[in-house]
Design a protein around this motif. Structure first.
Motif, PDB file in Angstrom:
ATOM      1  N   UNK A 287       0.761  -1.171  -0.043  1.00  0.00           N
ATOM      2  CA  UNK A 287      -0.205  -0.033   0.056  1.00  0.00           C
ATOM      3  C   UNK A 287       0.937   1.178  -0.042  1.00  0.00           C
ATOM      4  N   UNK A 288       0.505   2.208  -0.931  1.00  0.00           N
ATOM      5  CA  UNK A 288       1.574   3.380  -0.905  1.00  0.00           C
ATOM      6  C   UNK A 288       0.668   4.437  -1.310  1.00  0.00           C
ATOM      7  N   UNK A 289       1.340   5.539  -1.346  1.00  0.00           N
ATOM      8  CA  UNK A 289       0.768   7.044  -1.825  1.00  0.00           C
ATOM      9  C   UNK A 289       0.003   7.159  -2.790  1.00  0.00           C
ATOM     10  N   UNK A 290      -0.236   6.096  -3.731  1.00  0.00           N
ATOM     11  CA  UNK A 290      -1.036   6.382  -4.848  1.00  0.00           C
ATOM     12  C   UNK A 290      -2.470   6.082  -4.506  1.00  0.00           C
ATOM     13  N   UNK A 291      -2.640   5.630  -3.341  1.00  0.00           N
ATOM     14  CA  UNK A 291      -4.026   5.651  -2.857  1.00  0.00           C
ATOM     15  C   UNK A 291      -4.263   6.587  -1.722  1.00  0.00           C
ATOM     16  N   UNK A 292      -5.368   6.769  -1.103  1.00  0.00           N
ATOM     17  CA  UNK A 292      -5.493   7.567   0.033  1.00  0.00           C
ATOM     18  C   UNK A 292      -5.162   6.849   1.242  1.00  0.00           C
ATOM     19  N   UNK A 293      -4.392   5.715   1.383  1.00  0.00           N
ATOM     20  CA  UNK A 293      -3.785   5.297   2.516  1.00  0.00           C
ATOM     21  C   UNK A 293      -2.595   4.636   2.199  1.00  0.00           C
ATOM     22  N   UNK A 294      -1.721   4.441   3.188  1.00  0.00           N
ATOM     23  CA  UNK A 294      -0.409   3.699   3.130  1.00  0.00           C
ATOM     24  C   UNK A 294      -0.187   3.057   4.328  1.00  0.00           C
ATOM     25  N   UNK A 295       0.993   2.276   4.131  1.00  0.00           N
ATOM     26  CA  UNK A 295       1.205   1.326   5.169  1.00  0.00           C
ATOM     27  C   UNK A 295       1.267   1.954   6.594  1.00  0.00           C
ATOM     28  N   UNK A 296       2.065   3.084   6.811  1.00  0.00           N
ATOM     29  CA  UNK A 296       1.852   3.614   8.252  1.00  0.00           C
ATOM     30  C   UNK A 296       0.445   3.901   8.580  1.00  0.00           C
ATOM     31  N   UNK A 297      -0.276   4.567   7.501  1.00  0.00           N
ATOM     32  CA  UNK A 297      -1.979   4.971   7.861  1.00  0.00           C
ATOM     33  C   UNK A 297      -2.452   3.689   8.478  1.00  0.00           C
ATOM     34  N   UNK A 298      -2.303   2.385   7.779  1.00  0.00           N
ATOM     35  CA  UNK A 298      -2.987   1.577   8.212  1.00  0.00           C
ATOM     36  C   UNK A 298      -2.342   0.881   9.668  1.00  0.00           C
ATOM     37  N   UNK A 299      -1.082   0.787   9.691  1.00  0.00           N
ATOM     38  CA  UNK A 299      -0.312   0.480  10.793  1.00  0.00           C
ATOM     39  C   UNK A 299      -1.022   1.095  12.008  1.00  0.00           C
ATOM     40  N   UNK A 300      -1.337   2.285  11.989  1.00  0.00           N
ATOM     41  CA  UNK A 300      -1.799   3.285  12.796  1.00  0.00           C
ATOM     42  C   UNK A 300      -3.169   2.968  13.444  1.00  0.00           C
ATOM     43  N   UNK A 301      -4.041   2.496  12.408  1.00  0.00           N
ATOM     44  CA  UNK A 301      -5.245   2.018  12.451  1.00  0.00           C
ATOM     45  C   UNK A 301      -5.305   0.742  13.286  1.00  0.00           C
ATOM     46  N   UNK A 302      -4.381   0.028  12.762  1.00  0.00           N
ATOM     47  CA  UNK A 302      -4.118  -1.643  13.139  1.00  0.00           C
ATOM     48  C   UNK A 302      -3.925  -1.318  14.798  1.00  0.00           C
ATOM     49  N   UNK A 303      -3.047  -0.566  15.238  1.00  0.00           N
ATOM     50  CA  UNK A 303      -2.543  -0.549  16.663  1.00  0.00           C
ATOM     51  C   UNK A 303      -3.728   0.130  17.462  1.00  0.00           C
ATOM     52  N   UNK A 304      -4.628   1.153  16.834  1.00  0.00           N
ATOM     53  CA  UNK A 304      -5.570   1.495  17.560  1.00  0.00           C
ATOM     54  C   UNK A 304      -6.942   0.456  17.827  1.00  0.00           C
ATOM     55  N   UNK A 305      -7.059  -0.259  16.658  1.00  0.00           N
ATOM     56  CA  UNK A 305      -8.079  -1.288  16.719  1.00  0.00           C
ATOM     57  C   UNK A 305      -7.780  -2.412  15.793  1.00  0.00           C
ATOM     58  N   UNK A 306      -7.252  -3.666  16.277  1.00  0.00           N
ATOM     59  CA  UNK A 306      -6.790  -4.610  15.431  1.00  0.00           C
ATOM     60  C   UNK A 306      -7.916  -5.404  14.690  1.00  0.00           C
ATOM     61  N   UNK A 307      -9.018  -5.066  15.350  1.00  0.00           N
ATOM     62  CA  UNK A 307     -10.330  -5.810  14.713  1.00  0.00           C
ATOM     63  C   UNK A 307     -11.142  -4.885  13.776  1.00  0.00           C
TER      64      UNK A 307
END
Length: 344
Positions: A287-307
């Protein structure tokens, strides 16, 4: 398919000073290949699987790992043209999760380096080309099997491919090379389908990020010719674009510093977790900056709520990423793709 049996044989050094010569055989007769420095340049890159050349009024595909062609009745060989007592400077490389790395180099995201260098591996290979070689990286032990050209982690059993290639030198008249591959600090990507940045990788392209970076360092305003499958392309460094030779289609390209391309939470090893999806060809893409979400963005959401879930868009579609199911769904077509989180 035929391969040369004289690989590595020493011949008299030619007048032009080259220390190698690429040859093709048709009908049992070996003939030099004109402008073989093009083949040599590709061959010296550990990420290059092979090259297609136009010769003999046809196309000939050369497999660098097997040193054979895919054309029946046509053989290939690379002769070493060195004086007695002289040796070629070669590098030994293993394939990590992202690119080919030379033994003895420090991997990105860790301070650990291999206890052996390319020279150490080459010495062991010369003693027993079909044997094995044990070494360590930090506290981990590994076995390198020359017969299968693989490296195995003794604790986990994880196996990685291994390659050896001559060290590249821009001076074809010199047999001594001090050229080194970049240490993986830069990632090269092209704008793929659906507006997603896709990294050049060795199992897809004839050059990976490390090999492209090497060429860029030598000629920042130059061009690089390469292949993806059966298609040929030119990467124009000055315009930062990729051009399809047949259709003339242009795609944007970019060069990003690995450290700058990532951010957010890191693992205990100091490396950034990477989020990837499996595309239609079964290949894993970041996942990269070509979409509206990147790996760090997803990781942040995952850390906040893995489910939880993450919604994002690309140039054409909207998606929903289910973190508990580790899947991605196209909200328009309902196409579902597998997702994974790589802990570096």
């Amino acid at each position: 398919m035929d391969s040369g049996d004289n690989m590595g044989q020493w011949q008299d050094t030619p007048a032009n000073g080259k220390h190698y010569e690429w040859q093709l055989s048709t009908g049992g007769q070996w003939q030099p290949i004109a402008n073989d420095h093009v083949i040599e340049t590709h061959y010296c890159q550990p990420g290059a699987k092979g090259i297609r050349i136009h010769i003999l009024q046809s196309q000939v595909n050369i497999d660098f790992d097997k040193l054979e062609t895919q054309t029946a009745g046509v053989g290939v060989q690379r002769l070493l043209l060195l004086p007695p007592g002289q040796t070629e400077d070669v590098g030994w490389y293993f394939r990590d999760d992202r690119r080919w790395r030379e033994y003895g180099s420090t991997s990105s995201g860790t301070s650990s380096s291999s206890s052996v260098s390319s020279a150490d591996v080459q010495r062991q290979f010369a003693l027993n080309p079909l044997g094995t070689f044990n070494f360590t990286v930090g506290s981990a032990g590994y076995t390198l099997d020359f017969s299968t050209m693989t490296q195995t982690n003794c604790a986990t059993g994880l196996r990685r491919n291994v390659r050896t290639r001559p060290k590249f030198t821009s001076n074809t008249g010199s047999w001594v090379s001090s050229a080194q591959l970049p240490d993986g600090d830069f990632t090269w990507e092209f704008m793929g389908d659906e507006g997603i940045w896709t990294e050049y990788e060795a199992h897809i392209c004839s050059f990976d990020s490390a090999a492209i970076e090497t060429q860029f360092q030598q000629s920042p305003q130059g061009r690089l010719h390469f292949q993806i499958g059966s298609s040929s392309y030119t990467l124009d460094f000055s315009r930062m674009c990729q051009v399809n030779h047949v259709f003339g289609t242009e795609r944007a390209a970019r060069r990003t510093a690995a450290a700058a391309a990532t951010g957010g939470p890191r693992s205990s090893s100091g490396a950034e977790p990477r989020w990837q999806f499996q595309d239609i060809d079964g290949l894993w893409k970041d996942y990269s900056q070509g979409s509206s979400v990147s790996s760090p963005d997803i990781e942040l959401q995952y850390q906040q709520n893995p489910a939880g879930t993450v919604t994002f868009t690309t140039a054409r579609f909207g998606y929903e990423l289910d973190l508990s199911a580790m899947s991605q769904r196209n909200t328009s077509t309902s196409t579902t793709r597998a997702v994974r989180r790589l802990q570096q």
